[in-house]
Design a protein around this motif. Structure first.
Motif, PDB file in Angstrom:
ATOM      1  N   LEU A   1     -27.047   9.580 -17.156  1.00 43.94           N
ATOM      2  CA  LEU A   1     -26.403   8.540 -18.150  1.00 43.94           C
ATOM      3  C   LEU A   1     -24.951   8.897 -18.019  1.00 43.94           C
ATOM      4  O   LEU A   1     -24.228   7.829 -18.080  1.00 43.94           O
ATOM      5  CB  LEU A   1     -27.189   8.687 -19.142  1.00 43.94           C
ATOM      6  N   ASP A   2     -24.352  10.145 -18.199  1.00 46.41           N
ATOM      7  CA  ASP A   2     -23.215  10.514 -18.367  1.00 46.41           C
ATOM      8  C   ASP A   2     -22.463  10.210 -17.039  1.00 46.41           C
ATOM      9  O   ASP A   2     -20.985  10.027 -17.184  1.00 46.41           O
ATOM     10  CB  ASP A   2     -22.900  11.741 -18.728  1.00 46.41           C
TER      11      ASP A   2
ATOM     12  N   GLY B   1     -16.761  11.840 -20.766  1.00 50.16           N
ATOM     13  CA  GLY B   1     -16.767  10.519 -21.290  1.00 50.16           C
ATOM     14  C   GLY B   1     -15.247  10.388 -21.691  1.00 50.16           C
ATOM     15  O   GLY B   1     -14.776   9.385 -21.754  1.00 50.16           O
ATOM     16  N   THR B   2     -14.706  11.369 -22.044  1.00 49.04           N
ATOM     17  CA  THR B   2     -13.394  11.441 -22.696  1.00 49.04           C
ATOM     18  C   THR B   2     -12.290  10.917 -21.528  1.00 49.04           C
ATOM     19  O   THR B   2     -11.802   9.703 -21.647  1.00 49.04           O
ATOM     20  CB  THR B   2     -12.642  12.882 -23.083  1.00 49.04           C
ATOM     21  N   ILE B   3     -12.528  11.432 -20.193  1.00 47.93           N
ATOM     22  CA  ILE B   3     -11.755  10.847 -19.115  1.00 47.93           C
ATOM     23  C   ILE B   3     -12.180   9.366 -18.840  1.00 47.93           C
ATOM     24  O   ILE B   3     -11.316   8.488 -18.332  1.00 47.93           O
ATOM     25  CB  ILE B   3     -12.142  11.755 -17.835  1.00 47.93           C
ATOM     26  N   SER B   4     -13.491   9.123 -18.677  1.00 49.40           N
ATOM     27  CA  SER B   4     -13.711   7.689 -18.493  1.00 49.40           C
ATOM     28  C   SER B   4     -13.131   6.691 -19.513  1.00 49.40           C
ATOM     29  O   SER B   4     -12.864   5.656 -19.262  1.00 49.40           O
ATOM     30  CB  SER B   4     -15.535   7.512 -18.855  1.00 49.40           C
ATOM     31  N   LEU B   5     -12.805   7.089 -20.719  1.00 44.43           N
ATOM     32  CA  LEU B   5     -12.262   6.276 -21.848  1.00 44.43           C
ATOM     33  C   LEU B   5     -10.938   6.035 -21.311  1.00 44.43           C
ATOM     34  O   LEU B   5     -10.198   4.859 -21.265  1.00 44.43           O
ATOM     35  CB  LEU B   5     -12.388   6.905 -23.290  1.00 44.43           C
TER      36      LEU B   5
ATOM     37  N   HIS C   1     -23.675   5.014 -24.306  1.00 44.80           N
ATOM     38  CA  HIS C   1     -24.717   5.845 -23.584  1.00 44.80           C
ATOM     39  C   HIS C   1     -24.387   7.183 -23.372  1.00 44.80           C
ATOM     40  O   HIS C   1     -25.411   8.080 -22.993  1.00 44.80           O
ATOM     41  CB  HIS C   1     -25.042   5.264 -22.307  1.00 44.80           C
ATOM     42  N   ARG C   2     -23.420   7.596 -24.076  1.00 41.46           N
ATOM     43  CA  ARG C   2     -23.153   9.172 -24.121  1.00 41.46           C
ATOM     44  C   ARG C   2     -23.203   9.697 -25.446  1.00 41.46           C
ATOM     45  O   ARG C   2     -23.249  10.895 -25.688  1.00 41.46           O
ATOM     46  CB  ARG C   2     -21.532   9.191 -23.814  1.00 41.46           C
TER      47      ARG C   2
ATOM     48  N   SER D   1     -19.166  13.746 -24.210  1.00 43.54           N
ATOM     49  CA  SER D   1     -18.658  14.573 -23.259  1.00 43.54           C
ATOM     50  C   SER D   1     -17.175  14.710 -22.724  1.00 43.54           C
ATOM     51  O   SER D   1     -16.567  13.535 -22.925  1.00 43.54           O
ATOM     52  CB  SER D   1     -19.570  14.750 -22.048  1.00 43.54           C
ATOM     53  N   PRO D   2     -16.733  15.564 -22.351  1.00 42.98           N
ATOM     54  CA  PRO D   2     -15.313  15.658 -21.787  1.00 42.98           C
ATOM     55  C   PRO D   2     -15.285  14.770 -20.639  1.00 42.98           C
ATOM     56  O   PRO D   2     -14.259  13.905 -20.479  1.00 42.98           O
ATOM     57  CB  PRO D   2     -15.237  16.953 -21.118  1.00 42.98           C
TER      58      PRO D   2
END
Length: 310
Positions: free
Chosen positions: A160-161, A243-247, A278-279, A240-241
């Motif tokens: 999912l991540d 996810g931080t980059i994705s933001l 989803h994270r 997650s980290p």
């Protein structure tokens, strides 16, 4: 070149009626070099959306219907022995394309689901010890049906991540559904779509989106939002980290679509839910209180101070 992206969104809107915000979210994820997970009931236009994007963006397109008997080789490809040449010849799998529609990804085995991981994360696949680079751009649009759990395998958090956003198209509103009925057959409408963006243009646009200016305060604002999900009492797992980059990537692409060369706080707030829901995982207490993930993330976005304009 952001005006090309706007034109592409308008062109896709000719067949995906009344869902401009959904089309924009998908375009934002593509410009951010990410993959998309669409979780929705059958018949709301998920496949049509993917085909429309492939035509308007000039992308090679493959669709694979995930069922229990789909094997990893169907994704990555396999080698076939050629008797005449006495050698093995590689046969392409569905992943060798620009845009892969992985339909009902939760209806195949975890082993087959995992075959997508290297392709999604690394942009390459390995078959019989030989690594092959995937085309650029490379986008996976995966779908799953949230209803009917019989015969399904939930995607693990690790997979999912790897999706930049998870979204739901939902039912059309009344007027949009009336317009859809008046439209010619969907296949005819898709065939009439024009190619607005060429592959070389899309690659350049992604590079331009990556160069969007970000103020130091906005980097800290993103991290503050992420840390709030990790420490929130209603969440047992935060962003997650990755996810931080994705933001950050999504917010940059959002600024690019608004024809700006700099990012503002609203770019982050507009994509926060789609890139984060989803994270995270609700805590036991949140389930007892029947709080939704949207409510929790919305409260976090409201509580974290927004950087002041300079």
């Amino acid at each position: 070149m952001s005006n090309l992206a706007t034109r592409a969104i308008e062109e896709i809107g000719k067949v995906i009626i009344g869902k401009d915000h959904i089309i924009r979210q998908v375009m934002t994820a593509i410009l951010a070099n990410g993959h998309i997970l669409i979780e929705d009931i059958p018949g709301v236009g998920k496949t049509t959306l993917a085909i429309a994007f492939s035509k308007v963006l000039g992308l090679d397109y493959q669709r694979i219907q995930f069922t229990p008997d789909v094997m990893p080789a169907d994704i990555a490809g396999f080698s076939v022995y050629k008797q005449g040449s006495e050698s093995f010849e590689y046969q392409k799998g569905a992943a060798i394309t620009n845009l892969l529609l992985a339909d009902e990804i939760n209806r195949t085995s975890p082993k087959t689901q995992s075959a997508l991981l290297e392709a999604m994360e690394e942009g390459r696949i390995t078959v019989d010890g030989v690594t092959r680079e995937l085309p650029d751009p490379y986008v996976v649009i995966a779908t799953q049906n949230p209803l009917g759990a019989v015969g399904t395998h939930s995607l693990p958090e690790a997979q999912l991540d790897r999706f930049m956003i998870r979204m739901s198209m939902g039912y059309p509103d009344r007027e949009s559904e009336v317009a859809m009925l008046k439209q010619e057959r969907v296949n005819v409408a898709i065939d009439s779509l024009e190619e607005i963006i060429q592959v070389t243009d899309l690659i350049l646009m992604k590079q331009q989106a990556e160069r969007i200016y970000v103020h130091e305060d906005l980097y800290r604002y993103i991290v503050d939002l992420v840390c709030a999900t990790r420490n929130h009492p209603d969440l047992s797992m935060g962003i997650s980290p990755r996810g931080t980059i994705s933001l950050l990537q999504m917010a940059k692409a959002n600024a690019y679509l608004d024809d700006r060369d700099y990012m503002v706080p609203d770019d982050i707030k507009q994509i926060f839910y789609a890139a984060s829901a989803h994270r995270v995982m609700k805590s036991k207490e949140a389930r007892i209180k029947r709080r939704t993930v949207r409510e929790i993330l919305t409260s976090i976005a409201e509580e974290i101070p927004v950087p002041e304009s300079r």
